[in-house]
Design a protein around this motif. Structure first.
Motif, PDB file in Angstrom:
ATOM      1  N   GLY A   1      10.008   8.455   7.879  1.00  0.00           N
ATOM      2  CA  GLY A   1       9.467   8.620   6.536  1.00  0.00           C
ATOM      3  C   GLY A   1       9.077   7.336   5.844  1.00  0.00           C
ATOM      4  O   GLY A   1       8.512   7.370   4.758  1.00  0.00           O
ATOM      5  N   ALA A   2       9.374   6.177   6.463  1.00  0.00           N
ATOM      6  CA  ALA A   2       8.966   4.907   5.852  1.00  0.00           C
ATOM      7  C   ALA A   2       7.443   4.823   5.876  1.00  0.00           C
ATOM      8  O   ALA A   2       6.808   5.295   6.817  1.00  0.00           O
ATOM      9  CB  ALA A   2       9.578   3.731   6.608  1.00  0.00           C
ATOM     10  N   PRO A   3       6.837   4.229   4.852  1.00  0.00           N
ATOM     11  CA  PRO A   3       5.375   4.146   4.824  1.00  0.00           C
ATOM     12  C   PRO A   3       4.845   3.301   5.983  1.00  0.00           C
ATOM     13  O   PRO A   3       5.514   2.403   6.474  1.00  0.00           O
ATOM     14  CB  PRO A   3       5.077   3.484   3.481  1.00  0.00           C
ATOM     15  CG  PRO A   3       6.347   2.858   3.049  1.00  0.00           C
ATOM     16  CD  PRO A   3       7.458   3.608   3.701  1.00  0.00           C
ATOM     17  N   GLY A   4       3.615   3.607   6.401  1.00  0.00           N
ATOM     18  CA  GLY A   4       2.996   2.882   7.504  1.00  0.00           C
ATOM     19  C   GLY A   4       2.867   1.395   7.234  1.00  0.00           C
ATOM     20  O   GLY A   4       3.005   0.580   8.134  1.00  0.00           O
ATOM     21  N   TRP A   5       2.591   1.017   6.000  1.00  0.00           N
ATOM     22  CA  TRP A   5       2.509  -0.394   5.625  1.00  0.00           C
ATOM     23  C   TRP A   5       3.649  -0.666   4.660  1.00  0.00           C
ATOM     24  O   TRP A   5       3.499  -0.644   3.451  1.00  0.00           O
ATOM     25  CB  TRP A   5       1.158  -0.709   4.992  1.00  0.00           C
ATOM     26  CG  TRP A   5       0.070  -0.602   5.998  1.00  0.00           C
ATOM     27  CD1 TRP A   5      -0.248  -1.533   6.938  1.00  0.00           C
ATOM     28  CD2 TRP A   5      -0.813   0.491   6.201  1.00  0.00           C
ATOM     29  NE1 TRP A   5      -1.290  -1.086   7.706  1.00  0.00           N
ATOM     30  CE2 TRP A   5      -1.659   0.157   7.278  1.00  0.00           C
ATOM     31  CE3 TRP A   5      -0.986   1.724   5.589  1.00  0.00           C
ATOM     32  CZ2 TRP A   5      -2.652   1.000   7.741  1.00  0.00           C
ATOM     33  CZ3 TRP A   5      -1.974   2.563   6.058  1.00  0.00           C
ATOM     34  CH2 TRP A   5      -2.788   2.197   7.116  1.00  0.00           C
ATOM     35  N   ASN A   6       4.820  -0.881   5.239  1.00  0.00           N
ATOM     36  CA  ASN A   6       6.048  -1.016   4.478  1.00  0.00           C
ATOM     37  C   ASN A   6       6.227  -2.460   4.023  1.00  0.00           C
ATOM     38  O   ASN A   6       6.362  -3.355   4.841  1.00  0.00           O
ATOM     39  CB  ASN A   6       7.229  -0.582   5.360  1.00  0.00           C
ATOM     40  CG  ASN A   6       8.516  -0.468   4.590  1.00  0.00           C
ATOM     41  OD1 ASN A   6       8.650  -0.981   3.490  1.00  0.00           O
ATOM     42  ND2 ASN A   6       9.471   0.221   5.183  1.00  0.00           N
ATOM     43  N   HIS A   7       6.231  -2.666   2.723  1.00  0.00           N
ATOM     44  CA  HIS A   7       6.390  -4.014   2.192  1.00  0.00           C
ATOM     45  C   HIS A   7       7.746  -4.215   1.529  1.00  0.00           C
ATOM     46  O   HIS A   7       7.901  -5.092   0.690  1.00  0.00           O
ATOM     47  CB  HIS A   7       5.238  -4.339   1.239  1.00  0.00           C
ATOM     48  CG  HIS A   7       3.921  -4.317   1.950  1.00  0.00           C
ATOM     49  ND1 HIS A   7       3.537  -5.292   2.829  1.00  0.00           N
ATOM     50  CD2 HIS A   7       2.932  -3.402   1.944  1.00  0.00           C
ATOM     51  CE1 HIS A   7       2.355  -4.992   3.325  1.00  0.00           C
ATOM     52  NE2 HIS A   7       1.975  -3.849   2.809  1.00  0.00           N
TER      53      HIS A   7
ATOM     54  N   SER B   1      -0.942  -0.968  -0.575  1.00  0.00           N
ATOM     55  CA  SER B   1      -0.273  -1.420  -1.785  1.00  0.00           C
ATOM     56  C   SER B   1      -1.226  -2.306  -2.591  1.00  0.00           C
ATOM     57  O   SER B   1      -1.947  -3.124  -2.013  1.00  0.00           O
ATOM     58  CB  SER B   1       0.977  -2.209  -1.372  1.00  0.00           C
ATOM     59  OG  SER B   1       1.258  -3.237  -2.251  1.00  0.00           O
ATOM     60  N   PRO B   2      -1.227  -2.170  -3.909  1.00  0.00           N
ATOM     61  CA  PRO B   2      -2.097  -3.015  -4.744  1.00  0.00           C
ATOM     62  C   PRO B   2      -1.856  -4.519  -4.523  1.00  0.00           C
ATOM     63  O   PRO B   2      -2.768  -5.313  -4.694  1.00  0.00           O
ATOM     64  CB  PRO B   2      -1.731  -2.614  -6.175  1.00  0.00           C
ATOM     65  CG  PRO B   2      -1.141  -1.252  -6.058  1.00  0.00           C
ATOM     66  CD  PRO B   2      -0.488  -1.195  -4.711  1.00  0.00           C
ATOM     67  N   GLU B   3      -0.663  -4.898  -4.102  1.00  0.00           N
ATOM     68  CA  GLU B   3      -0.356  -6.304  -3.822  1.00  0.00           C
ATOM     69  C   GLU B   3      -1.268  -6.867  -2.731  1.00  0.00           C
ATOM     70  O   GLU B   3      -1.545  -8.057  -2.682  1.00  0.00           O
ATOM     71  CB  GLU B   3       1.122  -6.434  -3.414  1.00  0.00           C
ATOM     72  CG  GLU B   3       1.530  -7.790  -2.878  1.00  0.00           C
ATOM     73  CD  GLU B   3       1.406  -8.934  -3.868  1.00  0.00           C
ATOM     74  OE1 GLU B   3       1.469 -10.092  -3.430  1.00  0.00           O
ATOM     75  OE2 GLU B   3       1.231  -8.677  -5.072  1.00  0.00           O
ATOM     76  N   MET B   4      -1.764  -6.006  -1.869  1.00  0.00           N
ATOM     77  CA  MET B   4      -2.623  -6.460  -0.769  1.00  0.00           C
ATOM     78  C   MET B   4      -3.957  -6.995  -1.264  1.00  0.00           C
ATOM     79  O   MET B   4      -4.604  -7.779  -0.585  1.00  0.00           O
ATOM     80  CB  MET B   4      -2.839  -5.332   0.244  1.00  0.00           C
ATOM     81  CG  MET B   4      -1.583  -4.963   1.029  1.00  0.00           C
ATOM     82  SD  MET B   4      -0.982  -6.323   2.071  1.00  0.00           S
ATOM     83  CE  MET B   4       0.350  -6.996   1.074  1.00  0.00           C
ATOM     84  N   LYS B   5      -4.382  -6.605  -2.474  1.00  0.00           N
ATOM     85  CA  LYS B   5      -5.608  -7.171  -3.048  1.00  0.00           C
ATOM     86  C   LYS B   5      -5.443  -8.679  -3.244  1.00  0.00           C
ATOM     87  O   LYS B   5      -6.373  -9.446  -3.015  1.00  0.00           O
ATOM     88  CB  LYS B   5      -5.964  -6.496  -4.370  1.00  0.00           C
ATOM     89  CG  LYS B   5      -6.575  -5.135  -4.200  1.00  0.00           C
ATOM     90  CD  LYS B   5      -7.056  -4.597  -5.527  1.00  0.00           C
ATOM     91  CE  LYS B   5      -7.732  -3.260  -5.320  1.00  0.00           C
ATOM     92  NZ  LYS B   5      -8.260  -2.719  -6.570  1.00  0.00           N
ATOM     93  N   ARG B   6      -4.264  -9.107  -3.648  1.00  0.00           N
ATOM     94  CA  ARG B   6      -3.999 -10.538  -3.828  1.00  0.00           C
ATOM     95  C   ARG B   6      -4.105 -11.260  -2.493  1.00  0.00           C
ATOM     96  O   ARG B   6      -4.703 -12.323  -2.384  1.00  0.00           O
ATOM     97  CB  ARG B   6      -2.613 -10.754  -4.444  1.00  0.00           C
ATOM     98  CG  ARG B   6      -2.314 -12.214  -4.766  1.00  0.00           C
ATOM     99  CD  ARG B   6      -0.849 -12.436  -5.122  1.00  0.00           C
ATOM    100  NE  ARG B   6       0.068 -12.144  -4.032  1.00  0.00           N
ATOM    101  CZ  ARG B   6       0.235 -12.932  -2.956  1.00  0.00           C
ATOM    102  NH1 ARG B   6      -0.436 -14.031  -2.815  1.00  0.00           N
ATOM    103  NH2 ARG B   6       1.098 -12.593  -2.016  1.00  0.00           N
TER     104      ARG B   6
END
Length: 148
Positions: free
Chosen positions: A41-47, A116-121
């Motif tokens: 259940g962890a997201p595919g792009w787990n940050h 995740s929006p953080e990936m825009k950075r």
């Protein structure tokens, strides 16, 4: 041969590797390592910071071991933002640097839709640091693949 595949988040680095690597090759992908080390259940792009720290340690160990076998297998390493020290190391190892970039507008739209929006950075930083990747082979993944 060592292939260092770089590019912003959601550019298609994993898809580029899927199109070029064989079953015998070694693929070192932090997203896949993190997924392998987290529960159902962890997201595919787990940050998650702890998951990322554990996965980074596993990645470093995998890189160190894979370097010992470059004469026997091809190694594909995803490194989104390699710094000068890493690039110097890759040069010593005679790595082929491949920059996957479908364009900033495509990347930002993919991040908006799936990451995740953080990936825009991180993507913005990748685009600002392009001068560090002189001599990299450029590859643009098609926009219509639906895979990135």
């Amino acid at each position: 041969m060592l292939y260092v595949v770089t590019g912003p988040p959601a550019a298609g680095k994993s898809s580029w590797i899927q199109a070029h690597a064989t079953a015998r090759d070694i693929v070192i992908d932090l997203d896949l390592i993190t997924r392998a080390l987290t529960g159902p259940g962890a997201p595919g792009w787990n940050h998650d910071p702890i998951a990322q720290r554990v996965a980074q340690k596993a990645r470093y160990a995998a890189i160190a071991e894979a370097e010992q076998h470059l004469d026997k297998v091809d190694v594909y390493l995803i490194h989104t933002l390699p710094k000068a020290k890493a690039l110097a190391k890759y040069k010593r190892l005679k790595a082929r640097i491949v920059a996957v970039d479908p364009g900033q507008d495509v990347v930002m739209a993919r991040i908006e839709a799936m990451r995740s929006p953080e990936m825009k950075r991180v993507a913005s930083l990748w685009y600002r640091q392009q001068h560090t990747l002189k001599g990299a082979s450029r590859s643009a993944m098609p926009q219509s693949t639906g895979r990135w």
